[in-house]
Motif scaffolding. Structure first.
Motif, mmCIF file in Angstrom:
data_model
loop_
_atom_site.group_PDB
_atom_site.id
_atom_site.type_symbol
_atom_site.label_atom_id
_atom_site.label_comp_id
_atom_site.label_asym_id
_atom_site.label_seq_id
_atom_site.Cartn_x
_atom_site.Cartn_y
_atom_site.Cartn_z
ATOM 1 N N ASP A 41 29.969 30.651 43.955
ATOM 2 C CA ASP A 41 30.402 31.991 43.514
ATOM 3 C C ASP A 41 31.256 31.640 42.057
ATOM 4 N N GLY A 42 31.015 31.006 41.184
ATOM 5 C CA GLY A 42 31.604 30.928 39.964
ATOM 6 C C GLY A 42 32.992 30.317 40.076
ATOM 7 N N SER A 73 30.216 35.113 40.382
ATOM 8 C CA SER A 73 31.211 36.454 40.743
ATOM 9 C C SER A 73 31.879 36.471 39.224
ATOM 10 N N ARG A 74 32.694 37.623 39.059
ATOM 11 C CA ARG A 74 33.343 37.842 37.989
ATOM 12 C C ARG A 74 34.667 37.560 38.222
ATOM 13 N N GLY A 113 33.059 36.038 29.099
ATOM 14 C CA GLY A 113 34.127 35.758 29.886
ATOM 15 C C GLY A 113 34.320 34.421 30.147
ATOM 16 N N THR A 114 33.288 34.098 30.456
ATOM 17 C CA THR A 114 33.034 32.607 31.303
ATOM 18 C C THR A 114 33.185 31.401 30.196
ATOM 19 N N HIS A 115 33.024 31.834 29.022
ATOM 20 C CA HIS A 115 33.206 30.733 28.029
ATOM 21 C C HIS A 115 34.750 30.674 27.439
ATOM 22 N N LYS A 116 35.438 31.612 27.773
ATOM 23 C CA LYS A 116 36.629 31.716 27.379
ATOM 24 C C LYS A 116 37.615 30.824 28.350
ATOM 25 N N THR A 117 37.259 31.136 29.859
ATOM 26 C CA THR A 117 37.727 30.396 30.756
ATOM 27 C C THR A 117 37.354 28.900 30.367
#
Ligand code: F6P
Length: 357
Positions: A41-42, A73-74, A113-117
């Protein structure tokens, strides 16, 4: 021995499994022994140490399978630096789990968003490689993301189906396509499906121009009009509002989405019958199309190569028909939007498509 952590984060899309399979197949073809830790879940899985050890068997038979075997998940980037409800420091927790498992690197599949993290984790000293997924195709640093082509196919099929019923009834049909901030999917599906009017977030519309386009079609003898409207389409008036004012307006918004507002406006101003179809999450569902299977496999293979070479801090992307390595810091936090001057927009206009501008 390489120890790899893998996760899929954000809204899912087609070919996530194909991409992970590409990474693992590439690694399996090398001499190097590999251990794969799949976080569930991400980023949640990485934060809370929720993972499964995976073998080559877990990646067999998943090339054509939609969704993600790891779950997704987000976890919004803006909340990453905020402690969770139990006071847990999420970034610190992700680092701890990475070190505890003695990982050599994380392979992270995701969108904006994933790439920012992912970039934040790189800045924190972790080895990270990312793969660009999203049906929106809005990631900076790559001409294409996997999932996009499959979604274009589904949205186009939807417009095709609407076309046959539209030709029977003299009506206006709106197909609402996914994409809150960017219009690549709407633009491509709209053109592929022969839409007469395409509305995307990057080109604010004027309702009068839309009605002019409908009337012009009628004057030429067309019985129906098909509109491809992005979820994030915005009127010229609304585009002038500040973010705060726009949010305020949405609080009392009487429509389920912008397409219904546009439908209502057209009906009120022209008296014409309008129908709205929203394919919604079907656009992210089902098997990846052959293009995405090949594309995701190529990206996965390159990610595997980077791991074997011990080169980290890159997104594997696609530029000018070549698979490329793009430094993560160049990708994070930027959106690849449709420029109103882009040649594809001009060509669409040349064949008579209206953007309502
Ligand atoms: O992942 C991208 C996307 O499908 C967008 O096109 C869409 O606006 C959004 O996600 C929908 O998000 P959710 O699945 O969280 O409703």
């Amino acid at each position: 021995m390489k120890r790899i952590g893998m996760l899929t984060s954000g809204g899912d899309c087609q070919a996530l499994n194909a991409a992970m399979r590409g990474v693992v197949k590439c690694l399996s073809c090398s001499e190097e022994a590999v251990e794969i830790y799949g976080f569930l879940d991400g980023y949640k899985g990485l934060i809370y140490g929720n993972f499964r050890m995976l073998t080559g068997n877990d990646f067999a038979g998943i090339l054509t399978k939609g969704g993600t075997i790891l779950g997704s998940s987000r976890t919004p980037f803006k909340l990453m630096r905020e402690p969770d409800e139990n006071g847990l420091d999420k970034v610190e927790a992700m680092k701890q789990n990475y070190y505890k498992l003695q990982l050599d690197c994380l392979v992270i599949l995701g969108g904006n968003g994933t790439h920012k993290t992912a970039n934040l984790l790189r800045e924190e000293g972790l080895n990270v490689i990312t793969l660009p997924k999203t049906i929106d195709n809005d990631l900076w640093g790559t001409d294409m993301t996997f999932g996009f082509q499959s979604a274009v196919d589904i949205a186009t099929d939807c417009i095709d189906c609407i076309h046959t019923t539209a030709s029977s009834h003299g009506r206006i049909f709106i197909v609402e396509v996914m994409g809150h901030k960017v219009g690549w999917l709407t633009l491509n599906a709209g053109m592929a499906g022969g839409a007469d009017i395409i509305l995307i977030p990057e080109i604010p519309y004027d309702i009068n121009k839309i009605i002019d386009a409908i009337n012009a079609r009628e004057a030429r003898g067309s019985r129906f009009t098909i509109m491809a409207v992005a979820e994030g389409a915005i009127s010229k008036e609304d585009a002038k509002l500040s973010k705060k004012e726009y949010k305020e307006k949405l609080k009392n918004y009487p429509y389920p989405s912008v397409s219904y507002e546009i439908a209502d406006e057209i009906q009120k101003r022209s008296g014409k019958e309008v129908r709205v179809t929203v394919p919604g999450h079907t656009q992210r569902g089902g098997s990846p199309c052959p293009y995405d299977r090949v594309f995701a496999t190529r990206l996965g293979a390159e990610a595997g190569k980077l791991i074997l070479q011990g080169e980290y801090g890159f997104m594997v992307g696609y530029k000018n028909r070549e698979i490329v390595r793009v430094p993560l810091e160049e990708v994070a936090g930027k959106l690849k939007m449709v420029s109103p001057d882009a040649s594809i927009v001009q060509e669409a206009k040349m064949v008579g498509i209206s953007f309502g501008d």
